[in-house]
Design an enzyme around this catalytic site. Structure first.
Site, PDB file in Angstrom:
ATOM      1  N   LYS A   1      24.042   7.299   0.343  1.00 57.14           N
ATOM      2  CA  LYS A   1      23.357   6.002   1.195  1.00 57.14           C
ATOM      3  C   LYS A   1      23.067   5.095   0.584  1.00 57.14           C
ATOM      4  O   LYS A   1      23.262   4.006   0.569  1.00 57.14           O
ATOM      5  CB  LYS A   1      23.451   6.844   2.589  1.00 57.14           C
TER       6      LYS A   1
ATOM      7  N   GLY B   1     -27.407   2.450  -8.085  1.00 58.75           N
ATOM      8  CA  GLY B   1     -28.437   3.999  -7.974  1.00 58.75           C
ATOM      9  C   GLY B   1     -29.354   3.934  -8.489  1.00 58.75           C
ATOM     10  O   GLY B   1     -30.465   4.548  -8.490  1.00 58.75           O
ATOM     11  N   MET B   2     -29.076   3.051 -10.054  1.00 63.09           N
ATOM     12  CA  MET B   2     -30.115   3.564 -10.742  1.00 63.09           C
ATOM     13  C   MET B   2     -31.787   2.563 -10.694  1.00 63.09           C
ATOM     14  O   MET B   2     -32.532   3.358 -10.345  1.00 63.09           O
ATOM     15  CB  MET B   2     -29.828   3.305 -12.034  1.00 63.09           C
TER      16      MET B   2
ATOM     17  N   GLU C   1     -17.718   5.315 -14.641  1.00 59.81           N
ATOM     18  CA  GLU C   1     -16.871   6.151 -13.715  1.00 59.81           C
ATOM     19  C   GLU C   1     -14.929   5.191 -14.259  1.00 59.81           C
ATOM     20  O   GLU C   1     -14.580   5.784 -14.048  1.00 59.81           O
ATOM     21  CB  GLU C   1     -16.667   5.854 -12.619  1.00 59.81           C
TER      22      GLU C   1
ATOM     23  N   CYS D   1     -25.926   2.240 -11.336  1.00 64.99           N
ATOM     24  CA  CYS D   1     -26.253   0.907 -11.443  1.00 64.99           C
ATOM     25  C   CYS D   1     -26.404   0.849 -10.637  1.00 64.99           C
ATOM     26  O   CYS D   1     -28.234   1.255 -10.239  1.00 64.99           O
ATOM     27  CB  CYS D   1     -24.381  -0.123 -10.777  1.00 64.99           C
TER      28      CYS D   1
ATOM     29  N   LYS E   1       2.164   1.134  -5.289  1.00 63.74           N
ATOM     30  CA  LYS E   1       2.731   0.597  -6.488  1.00 63.74           C
ATOM     31  C   LYS E   1       1.723   1.057  -7.730  1.00 63.74           C
ATOM     32  O   LYS E   1       2.623   0.923  -8.700  1.00 63.74           O
ATOM     33  CB  LYS E   1       3.037  -0.434  -6.550  1.00 63.74           C
TER      34      LYS E   1
ATOM     35  N   HIS F   1     -21.281   2.096 -15.769  1.00 60.58           N
ATOM     36  CA  HIS F   1     -20.640   2.916 -14.917  1.00 60.58           C
ATOM     37  C   HIS F   1     -19.269   3.189 -15.331  1.00 60.58           C
ATOM     38  O   HIS F   1     -18.278   3.295 -15.441  1.00 60.58           O
ATOM     39  CB  HIS F   1     -19.968   1.308 -13.861  1.00 60.58           C
TER      40      HIS F   1
ATOM     41  N   THR G   1      17.211   4.819   6.139  1.00 62.92           N
ATOM     42  CA  THR G   1      17.059   3.910   5.171  1.00 62.92           C
ATOM     43  C   THR G   1      17.384   2.558   4.772  1.00 62.92           C
ATOM     44  O   THR G   1      17.102   1.641   4.369  1.00 62.92           O
ATOM     45  CB  THR G   1      18.154   4.762   3.665  1.00 62.92           C
TER      46      THR G   1
ATOM     47  N   GLY H   1     -23.145  -1.409  -5.558  1.00 62.99           N
ATOM     48  CA  GLY H   1     -23.658  -2.300  -4.027  1.00 62.99           C
ATOM     49  C   GLY H   1     -23.921  -3.251  -4.697  1.00 62.99           C
ATOM     50  O   GLY H   1     -25.075  -2.998  -5.784  1.00 62.99           O
TER      51      GLY H   1
ATOM     52  N   SER I   1       0.713  -1.061   0.036  1.00 62.22           N
ATOM     53  CA  SER I   1      -0.048   0.502  -0.145  1.00 62.22           C
ATOM     54  C   SER I   1       1.241   1.153  -0.291  1.00 62.22           C
ATOM     55  O   SER I   1       0.381   2.519   0.324  1.00 62.22           O
ATOM     56  CB  SER I   1      -0.983   0.002   1.509  1.00 62.22           C
TER      57      SER I   1
HETATM   58  N1  GLN Z   1     -27.113  -5.235  -6.990  1.00 68.84           N
HETATM   59  C1  GLN Z   1     -27.290  -4.670  -8.102  1.00 68.84           C
HETATM   60  C2  GLN Z   1     -27.446  -5.716  -9.462  1.00 68.84           C
HETATM   61  O1  GLN Z   1     -26.245  -7.098  -9.039  1.00 68.84           O
HETATM   62  C3  GLN Z   1     -26.074  -3.570  -8.731  1.00 68.84           C
HETATM   63  C4  GLN Z   1     -24.901  -3.684  -8.906  1.00 68.84           C
HETATM   64  C5  GLN Z   1     -24.122  -2.708  -9.599  1.00 68.84           C
HETATM   65  O2  GLN Z   1     -24.322  -1.877  -8.283  1.00 68.84           O
HETATM   66  N2  GLN Z   1     -22.720  -3.239  -9.587  1.00 68.84           N
HETATM   67  O3  GLN Z   1     -27.185  -5.696 -10.957  1.00 68.84           O
END
Ligand code: GLN
Length: 548
Positions: free
Chosen positions: A229, A387-388, A522, A385, A24, A520, A194, A358, A21
């Site tokens: 060094k 969220g929608m 992002e 995702c 890298k 997604h 070091t 999620g 962590s």
């Molecule tokens: N859990 C939801 C699904 O599997 C949304 C997945 C996600 O947000 N990547 O459809």
């Protein structure tokens, strides 16, 4: 542009020492950006020493985000860094875990490919690792290979051994090694130490690898005497000891490394004849990050918020959008269960609300409450995702009055399954595959880049300014088209569909900015290019902040 001196494939191996962590992935990605800016076609790969076949089934709390590549591979989050710093698209040959390597070796053994030999780590596993590295390098001038873990770990030994062999038995390629270590600062005695670096390089050399350059992670720039060094104790040229001190912004790192000539050292070792690096685009990104003035506050209401790496691509995409809008984006990570317990008061100071992806039902009700709050108070809202899916549930419940509306992921007995699993899938080869809630979790998702057709006259179309867009997916559940007409009649706009008619984007008209997508976005935002959806979202947040 000058031609490269030799056509031999080039490999740059990045190992890490002392502790994990320390960045890298970002150092490997930054090296990629430096070599790309010298006119080379660069790709970056990650070798992960763990036994899982891929990180797809690993908890975001343990392993951070799962990065999804264009070809639908679920990979390590470091591949996200690679794609943000280098214009390459990674894929299934860019991330190999020990599990994947062993799976191949065992399958070969079962098939009798080893002709009765005793199958061993050396040479069979190491040969498979080398083959995978070479496979991932096809079509590129140079392949940067990041080896996960730290030198000295039992798990990473076969990988280190394989890259050692590639340096000895060159098989027609040129090889260079960069080792990243930690140089700690001991506050109590105000001293820079070091010794851990000395030990780490000793460990690497004991395995047979002499690093060509050492990148030393430290809080402050290394004082001059420490370069001498470290060089003395590690057999590394003094000029090849690089100070990777804490940067003001992670996108400053290519500049810090270039200023100390790290790319020159690699270019020389790999016998490349390439022009000097032009880092103007990175200078501009860094400038934009520094010049960004007042803040906009975005609430990210999710379920893995205690571990920031779970949303790393998303947080970076918001920052990229901030650079483009010359605004500092401050992300407030809000645990959705806290909203469930304490209500939405904490959202009142926010300039926008975002619900990320999620899995599983924990915290869903808090997300739905936050969406209702954003919708009713005209606060810019972006749903990604999950969220929608939550936004559709909220609309079905609170606007259409289907009080029990839900996704079958969270309630299999809901009377209004507005989000559900498609049980019969047509594969590209025409075969069908049946899935249900009990199907294996690994590899049963809609994954990777797919086309989304945008509807005329929608905000989504205006933002993307295109007929269609290609975005990446990672989900099992879909909007249930049985409810399409009813929701549309009551004002929910479906602004994007996949070619086979799956809902991809929704929006609301009488709201300043309320958009959600099943994909997604992002994963395709980079600091150089940004991303239209995030740029527009942050712009809406800026406008909201001015009015409130
Ligand atoms: N859990 C939801 C699904 O599997 C949304 C997945 C996600 O947000 N990547 O459809």
């Amino acid at each position: 542009m000058k031609k490269m001196a030799s056509k031999k494939p080039k490999f740059l191996f990045v190992t890490g020492g002392v502790v994990s962590s320390i960045g890298k992935g970002i150092i490997s990605a930054s090296l990629g950006s430096l070599l790309e800016s010298r006119g080379m076609k660069v790709t970056v790969m990650k070798l992960d020493p763990y036994i899982n076949l891929d990180p797809g089934t690993m908890s975001p709390f343990q392993h951070g985000e799962v990065f999804v590549t264009e070809d639908g591979t679920e990979t390590d989050l470091d591949l996200g860094h690679y794609e943000r710093y280098v214009s390459t698209t990674t894929g299934k040959h860019s991330n190999y875990t020990a599990g994947k390597i062993y799976e191949t070796v065992i399958a070969k053994e079962r098939r009798g490919d080893y002709l009765g030999a005793t199958v061993q780590v050396i040479p069979h596993v190491t040969d498979e690792i080398k083959k995978s590295i070479v496979k991932g390098s096809q079509g590129y001038d140079i392949t940067i290979v990041e080896v996960g873990g730290t030198v000295g770990d039992i798990e990473s030994l076969p990988f280190i051994e394989a890259i050692r062999q590639m340096g000895i038995y060159k098989d027609g390629y040129e090889v260079a090694y960069v080792h990243l270590t930690l140089v700690p600062y001991i506050k109590a005695s105000a001293e820079i130490k070091t010794k851990p670096t000395q030990h780490s390089v000793r460990e690497l050399r004991a395995i047979g690898i002499q690093p060509d350059a050492l990148v030393c992670r430290s809080e402050l720039p290394l004082p001059k005497e420490h370069f001498d060094k470290i060089a003395l104790f590690t057999n590394v040229d003094k000029n090849a000891v690089i100070s990777a001190h804490d940067a003001e912004d992670i996108y400053q790192i290519p500049l810090i490394l270039r200023d100390q000539g790290l790319d020159d050292i690699i270019v020389e070792k790999l016998k490349l004849d390439v022009p000097k690096a032009d880092l103007t685009p990175w200078q501009n990104v860094f400038k934009a990050s520094k010049e960004s003035d007042s803040k906009v506050k975005i609430a990210m209401v999710g379920k893995y918020v205690d571990f920031k790496d779970s949303y790393i691509s998303l947080s970076e995409a918001l920052r990229h959008a901030g650079f483009k809008n010359k605004k500092n984006v401050e992300i407030a990570y809000v645990e959705s269960e806290d909203i469930q317990k304490n209500g939405t008061d904490c959202l009142s100071k926010m300039d926008a609300i975002l619900i990320p992806g999620g899995f599983g039902d924990r915290g869903i009700e808090g997300m739905i409450q936050s969406i209702e709050y954003a919708r009713k108070n005209s606060i810019p809202f972006l749903g990604i995702c999950l969220g929608m899916q939550a936004a559709v549930i909220e609309y079905a419940r609170n606007v259409l009055g289907h009080n029990d509306a839900n996704s079958t992921e969270f309630n299999q007995d809901t009377s209004s399954p507005v989000i559900a699993m498609i049980t019969e899938w047509m594969n590209e080869d025409g075969s069908t595959e049946n899935r249900d809630e009990t199907s294996e979790l690994g590899g049963t998702m809609r994954l990777g880049a797919q086309e989304c057709l945008l509807k005329e006259g929608t905000k989504a179309k205006k933002i993307y300014d295109a007929e269609s867009v290609i975005e990446r997916h990672r989900h099992r559940y879909e909007f249930n088209n049985t409810y399409l007409e009813e929701l549309q009649k009551d004002g929910l706009i479906f602004s994007g569909f996949s070619k086979d008619g799956l809902a991809e984007m929704i929006e609301i008209d009488d709201h300043p900015w309320f958009i959600a997508c099943q994909f997604h976005p992002e994963f395709t935002s980079s600091p150089l290019r940004g991303h239209p959806l995030f740029q527009s979202f942050i712009k809406a947040a800026v406008e909201y902040s001015k009015k409130n």
